[in-house]
Structures are given as structure tokens and as C-alpha cells.
Design a protein around this motif. Structure first.
Motif, short mmCIF file in Angstrom:
data_model
loop_
_atom_site.label_atom_id
_atom_site.label_comp_id
_atom_site.label_asym_id
_atom_site.label_seq_id
_atom_site.Cartn_x
_atom_site.Cartn_y
_atom_site.Cartn_z
N UNK A 1 13.90 -52.10 8.02
CA UNK A 1 13.43 -52.77 6.84
C UNK A 1 12.63 -51.79 5.99
N UNK A 2 12.98 -51.75 4.75
CA UNK A 2 12.30 -50.87 3.82
C UNK A 2 11.95 -51.70 2.59
N UNK A 3 10.68 -51.72 2.23
CA UNK A 3 10.21 -52.44 1.05
C UNK A 3 9.52 -51.44 0.15
N UNK A 4 9.93 -51.42 -1.12
CA UNK A 4 9.33 -50.50 -2.09
C UNK A 4 8.99 -51.27 -3.37
N UNK A 5 7.77 -51.14 -3.80
CA UNK A 5 7.33 -51.70 -5.07
C UNK A 5 6.83 -50.50 -5.86
N UNK A 6 7.48 -50.22 -6.98
CA UNK A 6 7.20 -48.98 -7.68
C UNK A 6 7.34 -49.14 -9.19
N UNK A 7 6.64 -48.29 -9.90
CA UNK A 7 6.74 -48.29 -11.35
C UNK A 7 7.89 -47.40 -11.81
N UNK A 8 8.15 -46.35 -11.09
CA UNK A 8 9.15 -45.35 -11.46
C UNK A 8 10.57 -45.94 -11.42
N UNK A 9 11.40 -45.51 -12.37
CA UNK A 9 12.80 -45.92 -12.38
C UNK A 9 13.53 -45.31 -11.18
N UNK A 10 14.74 -45.75 -10.95
CA UNK A 10 15.51 -45.24 -9.82
C UNK A 10 16.99 -45.19 -10.18
N UNK A 11 17.70 -44.36 -9.45
CA UNK A 11 19.16 -44.30 -9.57
C UNK A 11 19.73 -45.14 -8.43
N UNK A 12 20.43 -46.23 -8.78
CA UNK A 12 20.99 -47.10 -7.76
C UNK A 12 21.94 -46.32 -6.83
N UNK A 13 22.72 -45.43 -7.40
CA UNK A 13 23.65 -44.65 -6.59
C UNK A 13 22.92 -43.77 -5.58
N UNK A 14 21.85 -43.12 -6.01
CA UNK A 14 21.08 -42.26 -5.10
C UNK A 14 20.42 -43.08 -3.99
N UNK A 15 19.86 -44.24 -4.36
CA UNK A 15 19.21 -45.10 -3.37
C UNK A 15 20.24 -45.59 -2.36
N UNK A 16 21.39 -46.02 -2.85
CA UNK A 16 22.45 -46.51 -1.96
C UNK A 16 22.97 -45.41 -1.05
N UNK A 17 23.17 -44.21 -1.58
CA UNK A 17 23.64 -43.09 -0.76
C UNK A 17 22.66 -42.79 0.37
N UNK A 18 21.37 -42.75 0.06
CA UNK A 18 20.36 -42.45 1.08
C UNK A 18 20.31 -43.56 2.13
N UNK A 19 20.36 -44.80 1.69
CA UNK A 19 20.35 -45.93 2.62
C UNK A 19 21.56 -45.86 3.54
N UNK A 20 22.73 -45.65 2.97
CA UNK A 20 23.98 -45.60 3.75
C UNK A 20 23.94 -44.49 4.78
N UNK A 21 23.43 -43.33 4.40
CA UNK A 21 23.36 -42.20 5.32
C UNK A 21 22.48 -42.48 6.53
N UNK A 22 21.51 -43.37 6.37
CA UNK A 22 20.57 -43.68 7.45
C UNK A 22 21.06 -44.78 8.38
N UNK A 23 22.20 -45.40 8.08
CA UNK A 23 22.68 -46.54 8.87
C UNK A 23 23.57 -46.08 10.02
N UNK A 24 23.24 -46.54 11.20
CA UNK A 24 24.09 -46.30 12.38
C UNK A 24 24.56 -47.65 12.87
N UNK A 25 25.83 -47.77 13.14
CA UNK A 25 26.37 -49.00 13.66
C UNK A 25 26.72 -50.03 12.61
N UNK A 26 26.55 -49.67 11.36
CA UNK A 26 26.88 -50.62 10.29
C UNK A 26 28.38 -50.54 9.99
N UNK A 27 28.97 -51.71 9.81
CA UNK A 27 30.36 -51.78 9.37
C UNK A 27 30.45 -52.30 7.96
#
Length: 149
Positions: A1-27
């Protein structure tokens, strides 16, 4: 579980790529990105307020509830605050599970919560007016479907 509350903008693609890379066992990985939408009358910006500490605790609690309801391998809630222009990313939910049904359902659950109950206050500002965004009946109905019997 990761919760982030931030003022800074984000790149959805970059966030998704990082999240996906950290997942083991996900289908399955499901993501949703909300953007600040313009309203008729010309939104100049939206102002989002929150109470630091309280907001993170509430989002962590709902994230834990999602993990208790569905067999997730990971989840992310990212929500911005501050001044946002139209078309800027405002929030993102990502869920991962071994199977798609759990990932989709958990993502919908988290999105419904964010829309109706998350402790953020949003004000729409146009050239001629400012107005706080009120809860909508359809948002409440969407959240009600997740009530435990």
C-alpha cells in the motif's frame, strides 16, 4: 500500500511504470488517472485543500480496507492538493492482483471513496465566481454499493 498526498504534478505513465516494476505475482494491474476538468463558464483553476496527517491516515485506512476485501499484491493512491489548472492530473489509483476482477473492483472501490469521502475540499474558480464542489447523489450511490451487509 502506497499513499501519497502531494502538491507537485506527476506523470501518470512514470508512476504506473514504477508501480508495475515493483509488483511480484501480479497478473493484473488497473490504473485510473483523474484530471481537472474544465466546466462551462471557463475554469481558471481549482483549489484543493486538506488537513495534513488526517488525510494520509484516512487514505491509508481505506487502502487497508481494500487490501482486506480483495487479494491485492499492491495498491497506490496519489492525490494532489493546491492550485490546479484545467487538464492537470489531480489523482491516481493503481491496484494489482493475481487476477483482473480483484484489481478492477478494488480500484473502483478506492475511486468511489475518493470521490465521496476522502478529506479534500475542492473549490472551482472561474473568471466570475468561486464555488465549493458539493457531494453529488450519484457519487453517494456509487459508494453505497460497497457497504457491508
Amino acid at each position: 500500500m502506497d499513499v501519497r498526498v502531494q502538491q507537485k504534478s506527476f506523470s501518470a505513465g512514470d508512476v504506473l511504470d514504477a508501480f508495475t516494476a515493483a509488483q511480484e505475482g501480479a497478473g493484473a494491474i488497473v490504473s485510473f488517472t483523474g484530471i481537472t476538468r474544465d466546466i462551462s463558464g471557463g475554469l481558471t483553476h481549482m483549489e484543493i485543500e486538506h488537513y495534513p496527517g488526517m488525510t494520509e491516515r484516512a487514505l491509508t485506512q481505506i487502502s487497508q480496507e481494500a487490501a482486506d476485501r480483495w487479494p491485492l499484491t499492491g495498491s497506490l493512491i496519489l492525490h494532489r492538493y493546491g492550485r490546479l489548472a484545467a487538464a492537470e492530473p489531480i489523482m491516481m489509483v493503481v491496484t494489482a492482483s493475481a487476477h483482473r476482477a480483484a484489481a478492477f473492483e478494488a480500484a473502483e472501490f478506492l475511486m468511489d471513496y475518493l470521490k465521496s469521502r476522502a478529506p479534500f475540499w475542492k473549490k472551482e474558480v472561474t473568471e466570475g465566481r468561486e464555488s465549493w464542489v458539493a457531494a453529488k447523489n450519484e457519487d453517494e450511490a456509487a459508494l453505497a454499493r460497497w457497504s457491508k451487509p
